[in-house]
Enzyme design. Structure first.
Site, PDB file in Angstrom:
ATOM      1  N   SER A 164       0.849  -1.200   0.000  1.00 20.90           N
ATOM      2  CA  SER A 164       0.000   0.000   0.000  1.00 20.90           C
ATOM      3  C   SER A 164       0.888   1.254   0.000  1.00 20.90           C
ATOM      4  CB  SER A 164      -0.937   0.010   1.215  1.00 20.90           C
ATOM      5  OG  SER A 164      -0.218  -0.237   2.404  1.00 20.90           O
ATOM      6  N   ASP A 171       5.813  -6.709   2.419  1.00 23.38           N
ATOM      7  CA  ASP A 171       5.007  -7.245   1.319  1.00 23.38           C
ATOM      8  C   ASP A 171       5.882  -7.557   0.121  1.00 23.38           C
ATOM      9  OD1 ASP A 171       2.280  -7.740   1.564  1.00 23.38           O
ATOM     10  OD2 ASP A 171       1.733  -5.617   1.402  1.00 23.38           O
ATOM     11  N   GLU A 177      -8.783  -9.988   4.036  1.00 19.34           N
ATOM     12  CA  GLU A 177      -9.194  -8.615   3.748  1.00 19.34           C
ATOM     13  C   GLU A 177     -10.591  -8.576   3.136  1.00 19.34           C
ATOM     14  OE1 GLU A 177      -6.230  -6.258   1.756  1.00 19.34           O
ATOM     15  OE2 GLU A 177      -7.593  -4.574   1.455  1.00 19.34           O
TER      16      GLU A 177
HETATM   17  O1  KIV Z   1      -0.443  -3.411   1.681  1.00 18.43           O
HETATM   18  C1  KIV Z   1      -1.100  -3.363   2.740  1.00 18.43           C
HETATM   19  O2  KIV Z   1      -1.144  -2.331   3.439  1.00 18.43           O
HETATM   20  C2  KIV Z   1      -1.831  -4.553   3.146  1.00 18.43           C
HETATM   21  C3  KIV Z   1      -2.762  -4.421   4.297  1.00 18.43           C
HETATM   22  C4  KIV Z   1      -3.988  -3.699   3.885  1.00 18.43           C
HETATM   23  C5  KIV Z   1      -3.081  -5.733   4.896  1.00 18.43           C
HETATM   24  O3  KIV Z   1      -1.682  -5.573   2.562  1.00 18.43           O
END
Ligand code: KIV
Length: 271
Positions: A52, A90, A189
């Protein structure tokens, strides 16, 4: 040789223990040293350097453009700040879908170069071979099911997922596969709360929800959203725990006025 280990650091084993003991897990995103420092000090258990960042930090419409190198750059600052929280990075779109080999190579690169504790990737059965290889290689993996923003172009938007029976059954099946493959945790989610409860009760690893109701083992939100910094974004699941957009604009407006009318800096603020 003596190795200093900070035993107050969160671990994947402690997260499992928290699930077993019914202690809720608090997770938030962070993308830089300064805010991660505050988030960590405030007692968050897990910090996610989410992709994100593509939206929040870089201003992209989707999470898709962010790269492995950019995620590593952001994660390094967060790792330097985290004294207690487990730091998860991520894996960006394209870094684990092409082949298992490439997925493992990228996961190891992220772990080695950023210093994070674990990686997160989106998807179920279709990415299971990659997850198995990562776990075998010693990489702690967090799964992510339901609304997986890297698939926004397939989904055609950010709506609620798994509200129909077939998709709900696949999600439950996928969660069990991720659990069996050794994921230390799974993010769910934007799915119905009843389904999230069923998943949470069906897997051994902790389940962290975002827009997935109250029965999950923990919750995650995007830091900038819950602080009220992202104006105009207010999905039903989001609670604003502060309204910092107004605070920031107020403070900046006051600063601009003070510069313009020459009241800043004053004598005490000068050498
Ligand atoms: O990228 C992100 O912030 C996420 C969260 C919303 C879980 O994957």
């Amino acid at each position: 040789m003596s190795v200093h280990v900070q035993n107050s650091r969160m671990t994947t084993a402690k997260l499992r223990q928290m699930k077993a003991e019914g202690e809720k897990i608090a997770m938030l995103t962070s993308y830089d040293f300064t805010l991660a420092n505050l988030v960590d000090e405030a007692g968050v258990d897990v910090i996610l350097v989410g992709d994100s960042a593509s939206n929040v930090v870089c201003g992209n419409q989707y999470t898709l453009p962010i790269t492995v190198e950019e995620m590593i750059f952001l994660t390094k600052g967060v790792v330097r700040a985290a004294k207690h929280a487990l730091v998860v990075c991520d894996m960006p779109f394209g870094s684990y879908q092409v082949s298992e080999e490439e997925a493992v190579r990228n996961a190891i690169k992220i772990l080695k170069e950023s210093g994070c504790d674990a990686v997160k990737l989106e998807g179920g059965e279709e990415i299971l071979p990659a997850i198995r290889h990562m776990v075998q290689a010693g990489v702690p993996v967090m799964g992510h099911l339901g609304l997986t923003p890297q698939s926004v172009n397939q989904f055609g938007g950010y709506g609620l997922r798994a509200k129909e029976e077939a998709e709900a059954a696949k999600l439950l099946h996928d969660a069990k596969l991720l659990d069996e493959a050794g994921c230390f945790s799974i993010v769910l989610e934007k799915i119905p709360a009843a389904l999230a409860k069923k998943v949470t009760e069906s897997v051994s690893c902790p389940v962290i929800g975002i827009g997935a109701g109250n029965a999950c083992d923990g919750q995650v939100l995007v830091l900038h959203d819950m602080l009220g910094l992202t104006e105009g974004f207010k999905p039903k699941f989001l609670r604003h725990f502060a309204n910092l957009a107004n605070e920031v604009k107020g403070a900046v407006g006051t600063y601009v006025a003070a510069v313009k009318d020459s009241s800043f800096p004053n004598a005490e603020e000068s050498y």
